[in-house]
Design an enzyme around this catalytic site. Sequence first.
Site, PDB file in Angstrom:
ATOM      1  N   THR A 178      53.166 -45.668  -7.232  1.00  0.00           N
ATOM      2  CA  THR A 178      52.414 -45.701  -8.492  1.00  0.00           C
ATOM      3  C   THR A 178      53.152 -44.939  -9.589  1.00  0.00           C
ATOM      4  O   THR A 178      53.161 -45.359 -10.756  1.00  0.00           O
ATOM      5  CB  THR A 178      51.016 -45.107  -8.290  1.00  0.00           C
ATOM      6  OG1 THR A 178      50.423 -45.673  -7.126  1.00  0.00           O
ATOM      7  CG2 THR A 178      50.128 -45.391  -9.482  1.00  0.00           C
ATOM      8  N   THR A 179      53.790 -43.816  -9.231  1.00  0.00           N
ATOM      9  CA  THR A 179      54.555 -43.052 -10.217  1.00  0.00           C
ATOM     10  C   THR A 179      55.752 -43.848 -10.727  1.00  0.00           C
ATOM     11  O   THR A 179      56.229 -43.620 -11.835  1.00  0.00           O
ATOM     12  CB  THR A 179      55.007 -41.711  -9.611  1.00  0.00           C
ATOM     13  OG1 THR A 179      53.855 -41.024  -9.128  1.00  0.00           O
ATOM     14  CG2 THR A 179      55.722 -40.837 -10.628  1.00  0.00           C
TER      15      THR A 179
ATOM     16  N   TYR B  66      40.815 -52.189  -4.633  1.00  0.00           N
ATOM     17  CA  TYR B  66      39.924 -53.111  -5.327  1.00  0.00           C
ATOM     18  C   TYR B  66      39.171 -54.046  -4.377  1.00  0.00           C
ATOM     19  O   TYR B  66      37.964 -54.255  -4.553  1.00  0.00           O
ATOM     20  CB  TYR B  66      40.672 -53.933  -6.394  1.00  0.00           C
ATOM     21  CG  TYR B  66      39.718 -54.590  -7.376  1.00  0.00           C
ATOM     22  CD1 TYR B  66      39.155 -53.856  -8.416  1.00  0.00           C
ATOM     23  CD2 TYR B  66      39.358 -55.932  -7.243  1.00  0.00           C
ATOM     24  CE1 TYR B  66      38.258 -54.436  -9.296  1.00  0.00           C
ATOM     25  CE2 TYR B  66      38.462 -56.519  -8.112  1.00  0.00           C
ATOM     26  CZ  TYR B  66      37.905 -55.774  -9.142  1.00  0.00           C
ATOM     27  OH  TYR B  66      37.011 -56.361  -9.992  1.00  0.00           O
TER      28      TYR B  66
ATOM     29  N   TYR C 241      49.574 -44.835   2.933  1.00  0.00           N
ATOM     30  CA  TYR C 241      49.231 -44.051   1.747  1.00  0.00           C
ATOM     31  C   TYR C 241      47.720 -44.109   1.569  1.00  0.00           C
ATOM     32  O   TYR C 241      47.169 -45.150   1.231  1.00  0.00           O
ATOM     33  CB  TYR C 241      49.965 -44.614   0.535  1.00  0.00           C
ATOM     34  CG  TYR C 241      49.762 -43.882  -0.771  1.00  0.00           C
ATOM     35  CD1 TYR C 241      49.191 -42.614  -0.833  1.00  0.00           C
ATOM     36  CD2 TYR C 241      50.166 -44.462  -1.960  1.00  0.00           C
ATOM     37  CE1 TYR C 241      49.031 -41.957  -2.044  1.00  0.00           C
ATOM     38  CE2 TYR C 241      50.017 -43.814  -3.172  1.00  0.00           C
ATOM     39  CZ  TYR C 241      49.441 -42.563  -3.206  1.00  0.00           C
ATOM     40  OH  TYR C 241      49.280 -41.917  -4.410  1.00  0.00           O
TER      41      TYR C 241
ATOM     42  N   ARG D 154      42.037 -43.755  -6.029  1.00  0.00           N
ATOM     43  CA  ARG D 154      42.616 -44.916  -6.708  1.00  0.00           C
ATOM     44  C   ARG D 154      42.258 -46.232  -6.020  1.00  0.00           C
ATOM     45  O   ARG D 154      42.067 -47.253  -6.678  1.00  0.00           O
ATOM     46  CB  ARG D 154      44.141 -44.799  -6.782  1.00  0.00           C
ATOM     47  CG  ARG D 154      44.654 -43.798  -7.812  1.00  0.00           C
ATOM     48  CD  ARG D 154      46.172 -43.813  -7.833  1.00  0.00           C
ATOM     49  NE  ARG D 154      46.710 -42.851  -8.772  1.00  0.00           N
ATOM     50  CZ  ARG D 154      47.093 -43.126 -10.013  1.00  0.00           C
ATOM     51  NH1 ARG D 154      46.946 -44.359 -10.480  1.00  0.00           N
ATOM     52  NH2 ARG D 154      47.602 -42.193 -10.789  1.00  0.00           N
TER      53      ARG D 154
ATOM     54  N   LYS E 204      50.898 -40.527   3.888  1.00  0.00           N
ATOM     55  CA  LYS E 204      50.874 -39.763   2.650  1.00  0.00           C
ATOM     56  C   LYS E 204      49.405 -39.571   2.327  1.00  0.00           C
ATOM     57  O   LYS E 204      48.696 -40.513   1.965  1.00  0.00           O
ATOM     58  CB  LYS E 204      51.583 -40.497   1.515  1.00  0.00           C
ATOM     59  CG  LYS E 204      51.468 -39.770   0.173  1.00  0.00           C
ATOM     60  CD  LYS E 204      52.036 -40.602  -0.974  1.00  0.00           C
ATOM     61  CE  LYS E 204      51.819 -39.897  -2.310  1.00  0.00           C
ATOM     62  NZ  LYS E 204      52.289 -40.708  -3.457  1.00  0.00           N
TER      63      LYS E 204
ATOM     64  N   ILE F 299      55.157 -35.979  -1.028  1.00  0.00           N
ATOM     65  CA  ILE F 299      55.658 -36.993  -1.950  1.00  0.00           C
ATOM     66  C   ILE F 299      55.142 -36.575  -3.312  1.00  0.00           C
ATOM     67  O   ILE F 299      53.952 -36.654  -3.590  1.00  0.00           O
ATOM     68  CB  ILE F 299      55.228 -38.401  -1.539  1.00  0.00           C
ATOM     69  CG1 ILE F 299      55.876 -38.759  -0.188  1.00  0.00           C
ATOM     70  CG2 ILE F 299      55.615 -39.425  -2.605  1.00  0.00           C
ATOM     71  CD1 ILE F 299      55.440 -40.090   0.386  1.00  0.00           C
TER      72      ILE F 299
END
Length: 291
Positions: free
Chosen positions: A43-44, A106, A132, A137, A160, A202
Amino acid sequence: MFKGSFPALVTPFKNGELDLDTLKKLVEWHIGEGSHGLVPVGTTGESPTLTHKEHETVVEEVVRAAAGRIPVIAGAGSNNTLEAIRFMQHAHKVGADAALVVTPYYNKPTQGGMIAHFTALHDCCDLPIVIYNIPGRSAVDMMPDTMGQLAKLPRIVGVKDATGDLARVCAQRLTCGKEFVQISGEDATAHGFNAQGGVGVISVTANVAPKLVAQVQEATLAGDYATALELQDRLMPLHRAIFTEPGLVGVKYAMSRLGLCSEEVRTPLVGLSDPVKALVEDGMRHAGLIN
C-alpha cells in the site's frame, strides 16, 4: 527466514509516470543504510493506483537492483484471487524471495473464504507467502486459529501483523508455531512486538530513516531493549507525524526534504497539508535527520 527492518518501499513518480531511475537509487540507498530487506508495491508503494504493468515493472526493477544482496518481499495482494495469482506468479518468475498478500479487502470474506483464497495462492507457484493482516483497511480480521490452519501449508511462512494488538503475537505463536515469522506492520509498536515474539517490521518510516529503524530491530533481536527504547524515543514523533495523514504521503514529503524523491502521489491521495508538513519536519529534527 526474514528478520529485521523491511522498508515498505514507496513508488517514486515524475510527472505522473514511474521514476525508475530514482527507484533504483532508493534500493542502493537502503542497502547502504542497513535495511534488511525491501517490500515493493505494498500500500505504501501505492499499489491501488498502479496499473498491472506498472506493478510488475516495479517488482522486477527492485529485484534486479537488489541483486540478491537483501531479500525482496513483493506485494502481490488483491481481493480478486485470480489477480493475486497473476502477481504471485510474476513475482516468482522475476526472482522475488516471497510475496506479501493482504487479506481480501471490501469483499469481506469469511474465515473459510480467506483459507480458500490463500490456499489457491499457495498452490499457484513455489513462492513463499507472508500474510498481511490489516483489519483497519481490509475490513476483515484473520483470526489466529485461521492463520494456524494456513501455517500448516509449507509455503505460508509468516504474517505482517498490523492489528496493533501485541497479544496477537503470543496467540499466533500458539496456533502457528514458534518458527512462523511474525513481522510488525505498525511502526509505533514494532519494538514491543518483538518483545512478544516478533522478528521484524515492514516499516513506512524506514523509507526516510532506514538506519535508525534497522538499529531498533537489531537491538531488539539482540535482546537489548534499553537501546531499542532510546532509539524509539528518537523516532516516535516522526512515526506519529507521518501517519497524521496517509502514511505514504507523509513519508514521501519527508523523503523530498532529504532530496531522495519527489513528494508526488497519485489521486485520490493529495499532498500533505501545511500543518502536517510542519509536524513531519519537527519529527525529522527530533530524529536528527534535518537541522
